[in-house]
Design a protein around this motif. Structure first.
Motif, PDB file in Angstrom:
ATOM      1  N   UNK A  73      -0.472  18.936 -28.607  1.00 42.28           N
ATOM      2  CA  UNK A  73      -0.286  20.335 -28.997  1.00 42.28           C
ATOM      3  C   UNK A  73      -1.438  21.240 -28.585  1.00 42.28           C
ATOM      4  N   UNK A  74      -2.679  20.748 -28.702  1.00 43.34           N
ATOM      5  CA  UNK A  74      -3.815  21.614 -28.403  1.00 43.34           C
ATOM      6  C   UNK A  74      -3.940  21.931 -26.914  1.00 43.34           C
ATOM      7  N   UNK A  75      -3.242  21.195 -26.057  1.00 46.20           N
ATOM      8  CA  UNK A  75      -3.264  21.450 -24.615  1.00 46.20           C
ATOM      9  C   UNK A  75      -1.911  21.923 -24.087  1.00 46.20           C
ATOM     10  N   UNK A  76      -1.013  22.257 -24.972  1.00 49.04           N
ATOM     11  CA  UNK A  76       0.350  22.628 -24.621  1.00 49.04           C
ATOM     12  C   UNK A  76       0.392  24.088 -24.158  1.00 49.04           C
ATOM     13  N   UNK A 113      -4.396  30.147 -21.391  1.00 46.45           N
ATOM     14  CA  UNK A 113      -4.059  28.977 -20.580  1.00 46.45           C
ATOM     15  C   UNK A 113      -5.317  28.354 -19.985  1.00 46.45           C
ATOM     16  N   UNK A 114      -6.218  29.193 -19.485  1.00 50.57           N
ATOM     17  CA  UNK A 114      -7.458  28.699 -18.897  1.00 50.57           C
ATOM     18  C   UNK A 114      -8.310  27.932 -19.897  1.00 50.57           C
ATOM     19  N   UNK A 115      -8.291  28.360 -21.145  1.00 54.93           N
ATOM     20  CA  UNK A 115      -9.074  27.678 -22.186  1.00 54.93           C
ATOM     21  C   UNK A 115      -8.620  26.248 -22.421  1.00 54.93           C
ATOM     22  N   UNK A 116      -7.370  25.954 -22.084  1.00 57.27           N
ATOM     23  CA  UNK A 116      -6.864  24.596 -22.316  1.00 57.27           C
ATOM     24  C   UNK A 116      -6.566  23.861 -21.004  1.00 57.27           C
ATOM     25  N   UNK A 117      -7.041  24.417 -19.873  1.00 54.37           N
ATOM     26  CA  UNK A 117      -6.946  23.697 -18.608  1.00 54.37           C
ATOM     27  C   UNK A 117      -5.731  23.979 -17.750  1.00 54.37           C
ATOM     28  N   UNK A 118      -5.086  25.117 -17.960  1.00 53.85           N
ATOM     29  CA  UNK A 118      -3.923  25.494 -17.171  1.00 53.85           C
ATOM     30  C   UNK A 118      -4.195  26.809 -16.461  1.00 53.85           C
ATOM     31  N   UNK A 165       9.930  21.520 -29.775  1.00 51.72           N
ATOM     32  CA  UNK A 165       9.493  20.160 -30.113  1.00 51.72           C
ATOM     33  C   UNK A 165      10.624  19.142 -30.014  1.00 51.72           C
ATOM     34  N   UNK A 166      11.863  19.599 -30.070  1.00 46.57           N
ATOM     35  CA  UNK A 166      13.008  18.694 -29.960  1.00 46.57           C
ATOM     36  C   UNK A 166      13.217  18.217 -28.518  1.00 46.57           C
ATOM     37  N   UNK A 167      12.562  18.861 -27.565  1.00 46.62           N
ATOM     38  CA  UNK A 167      12.675  18.469 -26.164  1.00 46.62           C
ATOM     39  C   UNK A 167      11.780  17.269 -25.877  1.00 46.62           C
ATOM     40  N   UNK A 168      12.108  16.513 -24.835  1.00 46.11           N
ATOM     41  CA  UNK A 168      11.192  15.444 -24.434  1.00 46.11           C
ATOM     42  C   UNK A 168      10.060  16.072 -23.604  1.00 46.11           C
ATOM     43  N   UNK A 169       9.049  15.282 -23.268  1.00 44.16           N
ATOM     44  CA  UNK A 169       7.865  15.816 -22.595  1.00 44.16           C
ATOM     45  C   UNK A 169       8.190  16.526 -21.284  1.00 44.16           C
ATOM     46  N   UNK A 170       9.050  15.941 -20.482  1.00 50.03           N
ATOM     47  CA  UNK A 170       9.403  16.545 -19.197  1.00 50.03           C
ATOM     48  C   UNK A 170      10.129  17.869 -19.412  1.00 50.03           C
ATOM     49  N   UNK A 171      11.039  17.901 -20.373  1.00 47.91           N
ATOM     50  CA  UNK A 171      11.772  19.140 -20.670  1.00 47.91           C
ATOM     51  C   UNK A 171      10.825  20.208 -21.213  1.00 47.91           C
ATOM     52  N   UNK A 172       9.851  19.803 -22.034  1.00 48.91           N
ATOM     53  CA  UNK A 172       8.883  20.772 -22.573  1.00 48.91           C
ATOM     54  C   UNK A 172       8.061  21.396 -21.461  1.00 48.91           C
ATOM     55  N   UNK A 173       7.623  20.572 -20.517  1.00 48.41           N
ATOM     56  CA  UNK A 173       6.840  21.096 -19.407  1.00 48.41           C
ATOM     57  C   UNK A 173       7.662  22.079 -18.578  1.00 48.41           C
ATOM     58  N   UNK A 207      -3.048  13.662 -18.691  1.00 49.04           N
ATOM     59  CA  UNK A 207      -2.256  13.637 -19.925  1.00 49.04           C
ATOM     60  C   UNK A 207      -0.809  14.024 -19.652  1.00 49.04           C
ATOM     61  N   UNK A 208      -0.615  15.087 -18.875  1.00 50.01           N
ATOM     62  CA  UNK A 208       0.721  15.623 -18.679  1.00 50.01           C
ATOM     63  C   UNK A 208       1.459  15.023 -17.485  1.00 50.01           C
ATOM     64  N   UNK A 209       0.710  14.486 -16.535  1.00 55.49           N
ATOM     65  CA  UNK A 209       1.337  13.921 -15.328  1.00 55.49           C
ATOM     66  C   UNK A 209       0.789  12.516 -15.100  1.00 55.49           C
ATOM     67  N   UNK A 210       1.244  11.539 -15.893  1.00 52.23           N
ATOM     68  CA  UNK A 210       0.734  10.177 -15.741  1.00 52.23           C
ATOM     69  C   UNK A 210       1.001   9.638 -14.332  1.00 52.23           C
ATOM     70  N   UNK A 211       0.123   8.725 -13.896  1.00 54.10           N
ATOM     71  CA  UNK A 211       0.280   8.109 -12.582  1.00 54.10           C
ATOM     72  C   UNK A 211       1.680   7.523 -12.450  1.00 54.10           C
ATOM     73  N   UNK A 212       2.292   7.772 -11.297  1.00 51.36           N
ATOM     74  CA  UNK A 212       3.622   7.257 -11.051  1.00 51.36           C
ATOM     75  C   UNK A 212       4.755   8.160 -11.515  1.00 51.36           C
TER      76      UNK A 212
END
Length: 127
Positions: A3-6, A96-101, A63-71, A118-123
């Motif tokens: 959440x803190x990086x969303x 956005x810049x404060x949290x790395x986006x 929050x009801x979305x999965x991670x890919x849908x949230x992104x 965190x948001x784009x795991x390897x693979x």
């Protein structure tokens, strides 16, 4: 998604502190979220009252979305708000810049390596 990086939560935070309930609804609509946007008449008077009612509904739908849908939803909301949100563009970019986006060439981009991991795991398709 942490959440803190969303990025969507960062956007909602800016819209909330700017007391922009109409933009909150627009962002949720752009994100494709389904939620009850009705506000009881006794709470529909000010933007603050509308935000108090709508924010939890918007975030529950998100929050009801999965991670890919949230992104994808965050990307759609942030990159398509348009000229109505222009007065808040600097605040949105800073949040956005404060949290790395960042938004580059109309695309939401993870700007820091720790956020990318965190948001784009390897693979993953986003790697």
């Amino acid at each position: 998604m942490k959440n803190e990086l969303d990025p969507f939560r960062a956007l909602i935070g800016v819209l909330e502190t700017a007391k922009e309930s109409d933009l909150l609804v627009a962002a949720a609509d752009l994100a494709g979220l389904r939620f009850d946007s009705s506000v009881p008449s006794k709470q529909s008077g000010t933007h603050i009252e509308r935000i108090r009612v709508l924010r939890p509904r918007v975030l529950d739908a998100y929050d009801a979305l999965d991670d890919t849908e949230r992104l994808a939803a965050a990307h759609a909301a942030i990159t398509n708000l348009g000229p109505t949100a222009q007065p808040l563009a600097g605040r949105i970019e800073a949040a956005l810049g404060n949290i790395g986006w960042t938004v580059q060439s109309g695309q939401l981009v993870a700007d820091r390596p720790d956020v990318r991991e965190i948001f784009f795991p390897a693979g993953s398709q986003w790697d």
